[in-house]
Design a protein around this motif. Structure first.
Motif, short mmCIF file in Angstrom:
data_model
loop_
_atom_site.label_atom_id
_atom_site.label_comp_id
_atom_site.label_asym_id
_atom_site.label_seq_id
_atom_site.Cartn_x
_atom_site.Cartn_y
_atom_site.Cartn_z
N GLU A 2 -36.68 -34.98 -18.49
CA GLU A 2 -35.85 -34.40 -19.54
C GLU A 2 -35.40 -33.02 -19.06
OE1 GLU A 2 -36.27 -32.62 -23.96
OE2 GLU A 2 -37.60 -34.29 -23.45
N THR A 3 -34.17 -32.94 -18.60
CA THR A 3 -33.71 -31.70 -17.98
C THR A 3 -33.36 -30.61 -18.97
OG1 THR A 3 -31.45 -32.54 -17.87
CG2 THR A 3 -32.84 -32.88 -15.93
N SER A 4 -33.27 -30.94 -20.26
CA SER A 4 -32.88 -29.93 -21.23
C SER A 4 -33.92 -28.82 -21.37
CB SER A 4 -32.63 -30.57 -22.59
OG SER A 4 -33.81 -31.17 -23.08
N ARG A 5 -35.18 -29.11 -21.09
CA ARG A 5 -36.20 -28.08 -21.24
C ARG A 5 -36.52 -27.36 -19.93
NH1 ARG A 5 -41.53 -31.87 -22.11
NH2 ARG A 5 -41.47 -32.76 -20.05
N ILE A 6 -35.79 -27.68 -18.88
CA ILE A 6 -36.03 -27.06 -17.58
C ILE A 6 -35.07 -25.88 -17.41
CG2 ILE A 6 -36.04 -27.42 -15.08
CD1 ILE A 6 -36.63 -30.36 -15.64
N HIS A 7 -35.64 -24.73 -17.10
CA HIS A 7 -34.87 -23.50 -16.94
C HIS A 7 -33.87 -23.65 -15.79
CE1 HIS A 7 -34.03 -19.29 -16.07
NE2 HIS A 7 -34.43 -19.05 -17.31
N PRO A 8 -32.69 -23.07 -15.92
CA PRO A 8 -31.69 -23.16 -14.84
C PRO A 8 -32.21 -22.69 -13.48
CG PRO A 8 -30.69 -22.27 -16.82
CD PRO A 8 -32.16 -22.38 -17.09
N LEU A 9 -33.09 -21.70 -13.45
CA LEU A 9 -33.66 -21.24 -12.18
C LEU A 9 -34.46 -22.36 -11.52
CD1 LEU A 9 -34.42 -19.14 -10.04
CD2 LEU A 9 -36.24 -18.37 -11.58
N ILE A 10 -35.26 -23.07 -12.31
CA ILE A 10 -36.05 -24.17 -11.77
C ILE A 10 -35.13 -25.29 -11.29
CG2 ILE A 10 -37.83 -25.89 -12.27
CD1 ILE A 10 -38.83 -22.96 -12.23
N LYS A 11 -34.08 -25.57 -12.05
CA LYS A 11 -33.11 -26.59 -11.62
C LYS A 11 -32.52 -26.23 -10.26
CE LYS A 11 -31.67 -28.13 -16.21
NZ LYS A 11 -30.54 -28.25 -17.14
N CYS A 12 -32.21 -24.96 -10.08
CA CYS A 12 -31.65 -24.49 -8.81
C CYS A 12 -32.65 -24.70 -7.67
CB CYS A 12 -31.26 -23.03 -8.94
SG CYS A 12 -30.62 -22.29 -7.43
N LEU A 13 -33.91 -24.37 -7.92
CA LEU A 13 -34.95 -24.54 -6.89
C LEU A 13 -35.14 -26.02 -6.54
CD1 LEU A 13 -37.56 -21.92 -8.13
CD2 LEU A 13 -36.06 -21.71 -6.15
N ILE A 14 -35.12 -26.88 -7.54
CA ILE A 14 -35.25 -28.33 -7.30
C ILE A 14 -34.09 -28.83 -6.46
CG2 ILE A 14 -35.22 -30.61 -8.39
CD1 ILE A 14 -36.59 -29.25 -10.85
N GLU A 15 -32.87 -28.44 -6.85
CA GLU A 15 -31.69 -28.87 -6.10
C GLU A 15 -31.77 -28.43 -4.65
OE1 GLU A 15 -28.19 -27.48 -8.14
OE2 GLU A 15 -28.73 -28.56 -9.97
N GLU A 16 -32.19 -27.19 -4.42
CA GLU A 16 -32.29 -26.69 -3.05
C GLU A 16 -33.38 -27.40 -2.28
OE1 GLU A 16 -31.16 -24.72 0.29
OE2 GLU A 16 -30.10 -24.76 -1.62
N ARG A 17 -34.51 -27.68 -2.92
CA ARG A 17 -35.59 -28.43 -2.25
C ARG A 17 -35.08 -29.79 -1.80
NH1 ARG A 17 -38.84 -32.45 -3.71
NH2 ARG A 17 -38.56 -32.28 -5.96
N LYS A 18 -34.36 -30.46 -2.68
CA LYS A 18 -33.82 -31.78 -2.35
C LYS A 18 -32.74 -31.70 -1.28
CE LYS A 18 -35.08 -33.96 -6.67
NZ LYS A 18 -34.63 -34.62 -7.91
N LYS A 19 -31.91 -30.66 -1.35
CA LYS A 19 -30.86 -30.48 -0.35
C LYS A 19 -31.47 -30.30 1.05
CE LYS A 19 -27.95 -27.17 -1.25
NZ LYS A 19 -26.93 -26.08 -1.29
N GLN A 20 -32.64 -29.64 1.09
CA GLN A 20 -33.32 -29.42 2.36
C GLN A 20 -34.22 -30.60 2.74
OE1 GLN A 20 -35.19 -25.56 2.83
NE2 GLN A 20 -33.58 -24.55 1.63
N HIS A 21 -34.17 -31.66 1.95
CA HIS A 21 -34.95 -32.88 2.21
C HIS A 21 -36.45 -32.61 2.29
CE1 HIS A 21 -31.13 -34.90 2.84
NE2 HIS A 21 -30.81 -33.94 3.69
N LEU A 22 -36.92 -31.73 1.40
CA LEU A 22 -38.35 -31.42 1.36
C LEU A 22 -38.99 -32.18 0.20
CD1 LEU A 22 -38.49 -27.56 1.87
CD2 LEU A 22 -39.39 -29.29 3.40
N THR A 23 -40.09 -32.81 0.46
CA THR A 23 -40.87 -33.42 -0.60
C THR A 23 -41.71 -32.34 -1.26
OG1 THR A 23 -42.73 -33.86 0.86
CG2 THR A 23 -41.04 -35.61 0.68
N ARG A 24 -42.28 -32.67 -2.41
CA ARG A 24 -43.20 -31.71 -3.04
C ARG A 24 -44.41 -31.48 -2.14
NH1 ARG A 24 -42.88 -34.46 -8.78
NH2 ARG A 24 -40.99 -33.48 -9.56
N TYR A 25 -44.83 -32.52 -1.43
CA TYR A 25 -45.96 -32.36 -0.51
C TYR A 25 -45.62 -31.34 0.57
CZ TYR A 25 -49.42 -33.19 3.08
OH TYR A 25 -50.41 -32.99 4.02
#
Length: 72
Positions: A2-25
């Motif tokens: 549910e992305t409505s409760r996720i702060h825009p800063l966190i959304k930005c960090l998630i997008e960048e992590r995925k763009k860099q092809h990094l897993t959470r691990y």
């Protein structure tokens, strides 16, 4: 997720992590933060500390910056 409760800063960090092809691990290895903390943060289930956000951003070669808002 549910992305409505996720702060825009966190959304930005998630997008960048995925763009860099990094897993959470992989991110947890770079930050020394637990995968569960990263997952809870990304799901909006916890309010991360500035230290957590800074470690997350540093691992992605990003800079956290505070600026005055345009709102009066």
């Amino acid at each position: 997720m549910e992305t409505s409760r996720i702060h825009p800063l966190i959304k930005c960090l998630i997008e960048e992590r995925k763009k860099q092809h990094l897993t959470r691990y992989a991110l947890s290895q770079k930050t020394n933060l637990s995968q569960s903390l990263l997952a809870r943060t990304e799901r909006g289930e916890t309010s991360p500390t500035l230290a957590t956000l800074s470690a997350y951003a540093d691992a992605l070669n990003l800079t956290l910056k505070v600026e005055p808002s345009d709102q009066s």
